[in-house]
Write an enzyme that holds these catalytic residues in place. Structure first.
Site, PDB file in Angstrom:
ATOM      1  N   ASN A  25      39.238  28.413  14.367  1.00 31.35           N
ATOM      2  CA  ASN A  25      39.996  29.245  15.301  1.00 31.35           C
ATOM      3  C   ASN A  25      41.058  30.072  14.586  1.00 31.35           C
ATOM      4  O   ASN A  25      41.649  29.648  13.597  1.00 31.35           O
ATOM      5  CB  ASN A  25      40.578  28.434  16.469  1.00 31.35           C
ATOM      6  CG  ASN A  25      41.335  27.191  16.053  1.00 31.35           C
ATOM      7  OD1 ASN A  25      41.080  26.598  15.015  1.00 31.35           O
ATOM      8  ND2 ASN A  25      42.283  26.793  16.879  1.00 31.35           N
TER       9      ASN A  25
ATOM     10  N   CYS B 211      38.164  31.659  19.239  1.00 27.87           N
ATOM     11  CA  CYS B 211      37.664  30.303  19.024  1.00 27.87           C
ATOM     12  C   CYS B 211      36.792  30.209  17.775  1.00 27.87           C
ATOM     13  O   CYS B 211      36.110  31.174  17.394  1.00 27.87           O
ATOM     14  CB  CYS B 211      36.819  29.857  20.219  1.00 27.87           C
ATOM     15  SG  CYS B 211      37.764  29.593  21.713  1.00 27.87           S
TER      16      CYS B 211
ATOM     17  N   GLU C 139      33.940  28.688  17.377  1.00 28.74           N
ATOM     18  CA  GLU C 139      32.510  28.877  17.632  1.00 28.74           C
ATOM     19  C   GLU C 139      32.133  30.344  17.570  1.00 28.74           C
ATOM     20  O   GLU C 139      31.111  30.726  16.989  1.00 28.74           O
ATOM     21  CB  GLU C 139      32.121  28.343  19.025  1.00 28.74           C
ATOM     22  CG  GLU C 139      32.340  26.865  19.229  1.00 28.74           C
ATOM     23  CD  GLU C 139      33.720  26.516  19.770  1.00 28.74           C
ATOM     24  OE1 GLU C 139      34.699  27.179  19.362  1.00 28.74           O
ATOM     25  OE2 GLU C 139      33.824  25.589  20.578  1.00 28.74           O
TER      26      GLU C 139
ATOM     27  N   CYS D 149      32.998  30.312  25.098  1.00 28.60           N
ATOM     28  CA  CYS D 149      32.055  30.032  23.994  1.00 28.60           C
ATOM     29  C   CYS D 149      30.701  29.581  24.531  1.00 28.60           C
ATOM     30  O   CYS D 149      29.666  29.916  23.952  1.00 28.60           O
ATOM     31  CB  CYS D 149      32.647  29.006  23.037  1.00 28.60           C
ATOM     32  SG  CYS D 149      34.008  29.704  22.058  1.00 28.60           S
TER      33      CYS D 149
HETATM   34  N1  THU Z   1      39.496  26.605  20.698  1.00 28.20           N
HETATM   35  C1  THU Z   1      38.357  26.782  19.959  1.00 28.20           C
HETATM   36  O1  THU Z   1      38.413  27.240  18.805  1.00 28.20           O
HETATM   37  N2  THU Z   1      37.168  26.480  20.518  1.00 28.20           N
HETATM   38  C2  THU Z   1      37.016  25.957  21.767  1.00 28.20           C
HETATM   39  O2  THU Z   1      35.875  25.824  22.238  1.00 28.20           O
HETATM   40  C3  THU Z   1      38.186  25.529  22.521  1.00 28.20           C
HETATM   41  C4  THU Z   1      39.481  26.093  22.050  1.00 28.20           C
HETATM   42  C5  THU Z   1      40.779  26.963  20.113  1.00 28.20           C
HETATM   43  C6  THU Z   1      41.406  28.193  20.707  1.00 28.20           C
HETATM   44  C7  THU Z   1      42.860  27.963  20.421  1.00 28.20           C
HETATM   45  O3  THU Z   1      43.135  28.461  19.121  1.00 28.20           O
HETATM   46  C8  THU Z   1      43.021  26.453  20.404  1.00 28.20           C
HETATM   47  O4  THU Z   1      41.707  25.923  20.289  1.00 28.20           O
HETATM   48  C9  THU Z   1      43.685  25.879  21.636  1.00 28.20           C
HETATM   49  O5  THU Z   1      43.090  26.370  22.785  1.00 28.20           O
END
Ligand code: THU
Length: 160
Positions: free
Chosen positions: A61, A72, A74, A114
């Site tokens: 992220n 995110c 993903e 995602c």
């Molecule tokens: N986040 C992800 O990278 N993937 C997800 O599927 C859920 C959330 C990240 C986004 C943000 O930087 C942190 O987690 C908190 O929401």
């Protein structure tokens, strides 16, 4: 149907129960946690995906002081693959997370946005992606295809 999760999945309690290719994919997603840029949430997410040609793409992220711009893990990995290869099929996607503020007892589920993007990649390649969800416990939840997590979806078949 599994008793802990109310959707179709397989639960593993150790990496040793999985193929070596998937073990390495999960380990590479865990290595990505170190590169996550998450100074606002302190929630670190790593993702790695395996193509059928053997190539692996990574993501973590990437946050921003303008919060809605956060991206995110993903989607960083998926879009990276899309930008790097012309024809490809994603076999598997491993997702992991770490939250030092309150260590995670459950696997990290992909967010709704995602899930929608994973679905688009599945439709592009006309085949399911195996998802391997982990976090800070030893559990690994394997899911065969995003429809399990995104049923009754909005998708390209609804458009002209
Ligand atoms: N986040 C992800 O990278 N993937 C997800 O599927 C859920 C959330 C990240 C986004 C943000 O930087 C942190 O987690 C908190 O929401």
């Amino acid at each position: 149907m599994n008793s802990k999760y109310n959707f179709e999945c397989q639960i593993y309690n150790s990496l040793d129960e999985l193929d070596s290719e998937i073990q390495e994919l999960i380990n590479s997603a865990k290595r990505q946690l170190k590169r996550a840029y998450a100074p606002y949430s302190n929630f670190y997410v790593g993702a790695s995906l395996l193509l059928d040609n053997g190539n692996i793409y990574h993501g973590c992220n990437q946050e921003n002081a303008s919060y809605p711009l956060c991206m995110c893990a993903e989607r960083v990995a998926l879009y990276g693959a899309g930008a790097s290869e012309s024809e490809f099929t994603i076999k598997a996607l491993a997702i992991t997370a770490s939250y030092p503020t309150k260590p995670l007892k459950e696997v990290c589920m992909p967010c709704g946005a995602c899930r929608q993007v994973i679905q688009e990649f599945e439709m592009r390649q006309n085949s399911k992606i195996s998802l391997y969800l982990t976090s800070e416990n030893n559990e690994i939840v394997a899911i065969q295809g995003i429809e399990v997590l995104l049923p009754h979806s909005f998708n390209k078949d609804l458009l002209l």
